[in-house]
Design a protein around this motif. Sequence first.
Motif, mmCIF file in Angstrom:
data_model
loop_
_atom_site.group_PDB
_atom_site.id
_atom_site.type_symbol
_atom_site.label_atom_id
_atom_site.label_comp_id
_atom_site.label_asym_id
_atom_site.label_seq_id
_atom_site.Cartn_x
_atom_site.Cartn_y
_atom_site.Cartn_z
ATOM 1 N N VAL A 1 0.829 -1.202 0.000
ATOM 2 C CA VAL A 1 0.000 0.000 0.000
ATOM 3 C C VAL A 1 0.870 1.262 0.000
ATOM 4 O O VAL A 1 0.474 2.300 -0.555
ATOM 5 C CB VAL A 1 -0.966 -0.013 1.204
ATOM 6 N N VAL A 2 2.058 1.188 0.596
ATOM 7 C CA VAL A 2 2.980 2.338 0.583
ATOM 8 C C VAL A 2 3.383 2.656 -0.849
ATOM 9 O O VAL A 2 3.420 3.815 -1.266
ATOM 10 C CB VAL A 2 4.235 2.051 1.441
ATOM 11 N N GLY A 3 3.677 1.612 -1.617
ATOM 12 C CA GLY A 3 4.030 1.810 -3.025
ATOM 13 C C GLY A 3 2.905 2.443 -3.810
ATOM 14 O O GLY A 3 3.130 3.321 -4.647
ATOM 15 N N GLU A 4 1.655 2.021 -3.528
ATOM 16 C CA GLU A 4 0.513 2.580 -4.246
ATOM 17 C C GLU A 4 0.312 4.053 -3.901
ATOM 18 O O GLU A 4 -0.043 4.858 -4.772
ATOM 19 C CB GLU A 4 -0.741 1.765 -3.919
ATOM 20 N N LEU A 5 0.524 4.402 -2.639
ATOM 21 C CA LEU A 5 0.447 5.812 -2.249
ATOM 22 C C LEU A 5 1.519 6.636 -2.961
ATOM 23 O O LEU A 5 1.255 7.749 -3.438
ATOM 24 C CB LEU A 5 0.611 5.949 -0.740
ATOM 25 N N LEU A 6 2.726 6.078 -3.036
ATOM 26 C CA LEU A 6 3.831 6.789 -3.688
ATOM 27 C C LEU A 6 3.611 6.924 -5.191
ATOM 28 O O LEU A 6 4.070 7.889 -5.802
ATOM 29 C CB LEU A 6 5.158 6.077 -3.414
ATOM 30 N N VAL A 7 2.909 5.968 -5.776
ATOM 31 C CA VAL A 7 2.563 6.076 -7.202
ATOM 32 C C VAL A 7 1.752 7.346 -7.438
ATOM 33 O O VAL A 7 1.973 8.080 -8.410
ATOM 34 C CB VAL A 7 1.768 4.836 -7.676
ATOM 35 N N GLY A 8 0.807 7.617 -6.523
ATOM 36 C CA GLY A 8 0.014 8.841 -6.640
ATOM 37 C C GLY A 8 0.856 10.091 -6.516
ATOM 38 O O GLY A 8 0.631 11.081 -7.222
ATOM 39 N N VAL A 9 1.847 10.050 -5.604
ATOM 40 C CA VAL A 9 2.738 11.199 -5.424
ATOM 41 C C VAL A 9 3.583 11.421 -6.674
ATOM 42 O O VAL A 9 3.729 12.548 -7.167
ATOM 43 C CB VAL A 9 3.652 10.984 -4.198
ATOM 44 N N ILE A 10 4.147 10.351 -7.218
ATOM 45 C CA ILE A 10 5.072 10.453 -8.366
ATOM 46 C C ILE A 10 4.336 10.820 -9.647
ATOM 47 O O ILE A 10 4.772 11.700 -10.393
ATOM 48 C CB ILE A 10 5.841 9.126 -8.545
ATOM 49 N N LEU A 11 3.203 10.160 -9.902
ATOM 50 C CA LEU A 11 2.471 10.426 -11.142
ATOM 51 C C LEU A 11 1.575 11.660 -11.048
ATOM 52 O O LEU A 11 1.109 12.168 -12.072
ATOM 53 C CB LEU A 11 1.596 9.220 -11.509
ATOM 54 N N GLY A 12 1.359 12.145 -9.829
ATOM 55 C CA GLY A 12 0.454 13.271 -9.625
ATOM 56 C C GLY A 12 1.093 14.632 -9.769
ATOM 57 O O GLY A 12 2.246 14.761 -10.201
ATOM 58 N N PRO A 13 0.361 15.682 -9.365
ATOM 59 C CA PRO A 13 0.836 17.066 -9.523
ATOM 60 C C PRO A 13 2.139 17.365 -8.799
ATOM 61 O O PRO A 13 2.875 18.271 -9.191
ATOM 62 C CB PRO A 13 -0.308 17.894 -8.918
ATOM 63 N N ALA A 14 2.454 16.611 -7.745
ATOM 64 C CA ALA A 14 3.669 16.883 -6.970
ATOM 65 C C ALA A 14 4.931 16.695 -7.793
ATOM 66 O O ALA A 14 5.908 17.430 -7.626
ATOM 67 C CB ALA A 14 3.718 15.983 -5.732
ATOM 68 N N LEU A 15 4.936 15.717 -8.736
ATOM 69 C CA LEU A 15 6.146 15.449 -9.531
ATOM 70 C C LEU A 15 5.858 15.448 -11.029
ATOM 71 O O LEU A 15 6.022 16.464 -11.692
ATOM 72 C CB LEU A 15 6.771 14.121 -9.078
ATOM 73 N N LEU A 16 5.424 14.308 -11.596
ATOM 74 C CA LEU A 16 5.300 14.208 -13.057
ATOM 75 C C LEU A 16 4.070 14.918 -13.623
ATOM 76 O O LEU A 16 4.078 15.351 -14.768
ATOM 77 C CB LEU A 16 5.284 12.734 -13.478
ATOM 78 N N GLY A 17 3.006 14.974 -12.858
ATOM 79 C CA GLY A 17 1.797 15.661 -13.326
ATOM 80 C C GLY A 17 1.013 14.895 -14.369
ATOM 81 O O GLY A 17 0.211 15.481 -15.094
ATOM 82 N N TRP A 18 1.216 13.582 -14.481
ATOM 83 C CA TRP A 18 0.469 12.786 -15.461
ATOM 84 C C TRP A 18 -0.968 12.529 -15.015
ATOM 85 O O TRP A 18 -1.845 12.329 -15.839
ATOM 86 C CB TRP A 18 1.168 11.443 -15.692
ATOM 87 N N LEU A 19 -1.179 12.496 -13.706
ATOM 88 C CA LEU A 19 -2.518 12.283 -13.157
ATOM 89 C C LEU A 19 -2.897 13.459 -12.270
ATOM 90 O O LEU A 19 -2.035 14.033 -11.611
ATOM 91 C CB LEU A 19 -2.566 10.997 -12.328
ATOM 92 N N ARG A 20 -4.178 13.780 -12.265
ATOM 93 C CA ARG A 20 -4.665 14.854 -11.402
ATOM 94 C C ARG A 20 -6.009 14.444 -10.806
ATOM 95 O O ARG A 20 -6.717 13.616 -11.370
ATOM 96 C CB ARG A 20 -4.842 16.158 -12.207
ATOM 97 N N PRO A 21 -6.355 15.026 -9.656
ATOM 98 C CA PRO A 21 -7.693 14.746 -9.100
ATOM 99 C C PRO A 21 -8.767 15.092 -10.127
ATOM 100 O O PRO A 21 -8.686 16.124 -10.795
ATOM 101 C CB PRO A 21 -7.759 15.678 -7.885
ATOM 102 N N SER A 22 -9.739 14.217 -10.287
ATOM 103 C CA SER A 22 -10.777 14.414 -11.300
ATOM 104 C C SER A 22 -12.054 13.713 -10.850
ATOM 105 O O SER A 22 -12.069 13.009 -9.839
ATOM 106 C CB SER A 22 -10.321 13.827 -12.637
ATOM 107 N N ALA A 23 -13.120 13.896 -11.617
ATOM 108 C CA ALA A 23 -14.385 13.235 -11.300
ATOM 109 C C ALA A 23 -14.216 11.721 -11.338
ATOM 110 O O ALA A 23 -14.710 11.000 -10.462
ATOM 111 C CB ALA A 23 -15.458 13.674 -12.291
#
Length: 397
Positions: free
Chosen positions: A43-65
């Motif tokens: 689960v730690v890895g899955e949380l970090l996936v959100g950090v890495i792919l999200g706005p904090a770093l790569l920005g490939w994913l963002r909060p959405s509907a």
Amino acid sequence: MFGNHRFLYGKGERMTFLGELALILIVTLGVSHFCNRINIPAVVGELLVGVILGPALLGWLRPSAFMHDFSEMGVVLLMYLAGLESDLGLLKKYFKPSVFVAVLGVVMPMVLMPLASLAFGLTQQDSILVGVVFAATSVSISVVVLRDANILSSKEGTTILGAAVVDDILAVLLLSVLSTVMGTGQQVNLSLKFGLELLYFVGLFVAVKWVVPGIMSLSEHLQAPYAVVITALVLGLALAELAELVGLSDVVGAFFAGIAIGQTKYRDEIVTAVEPIGYAVFIPVFFVSIGLNMSFAGIQSDFWFIVVMSLLAIATKLFGAGLGARLAGFSHTSAYLVGCGMVSRGEMALIVAQIGYRSHLLSKDYYSSLILVILITTLVAPFMIQQAVKMQKARPN
């Protein structure tokens, strides 16, 4: 609705929700494999996936509907499965320890977190809201780690689950009282609210005892594929929705729906059917979505605030909930495990912070820093639980 959802993730490139989902699933699959190989909670890895792919770093994913809806379904299914795997007899047996753990786990952050916030120059209103935010507990992550260690149905796991329900109710009531006292324009009739919640739990008792078993028995006679499983899911979603309507969290309803259905002869069939749906699709999205809230904006200016509040957030739940377990007669190792299981703030604290922000109970100056503190406690919790489980197994009661 989702077909039109697109966002930029690179120069001139666009991704639909199908691309987002495929990306989340393949990356979390690989990361979970790697984490399990090196004995880190997946689960730690899955949380970090959100950090890495999200706005904090790569920005490939963002909060959405799409992300919100899938993650909401993920946490509902997660707690529904936790209810299915819970022993109702143990929950009754450890109700008193659960109350001790929940109350002291709420009181300690409600006292110390506002005092620390005032020391950092936050207003009185902001400081009180900080206390409410960190009074909340999310055991969705604890559930996964405890389940992987095969101790979700132990006295410690049962106490954590019971305390989480009480904790959730207390946090919602605290926020309601705060909204009323501060006069934010979202005042509620507290007597009516308490009455509705009491009525909900009375209804739950009736449902667990008579309604759910009767409906499940009727579903067996329906000549339709997966009739029993579909009926069980409908009951879970209905109780989750009713919980939201009376002002509670949907996870409370999902958890008790799981408990009710878990008392019937269909339990194993439903677990076998629902587990793949949850863990293959929705639950990974839920954990990734938590990481998407991470932002490093303003981290330098608020560095010491983040460090101190993170340490305090961990310590207040660990010692508060742990003390509650000790007062209930648990051993040192058991109490420590219970305390670790209550550390994660996760989605509950994020929701409370968001409500407080939208209700103008919390200024935007420290909002991002508080979100970061919530995520730090969420990332640290699985490691703490894993270490506490090893201690517990090394020195059993």
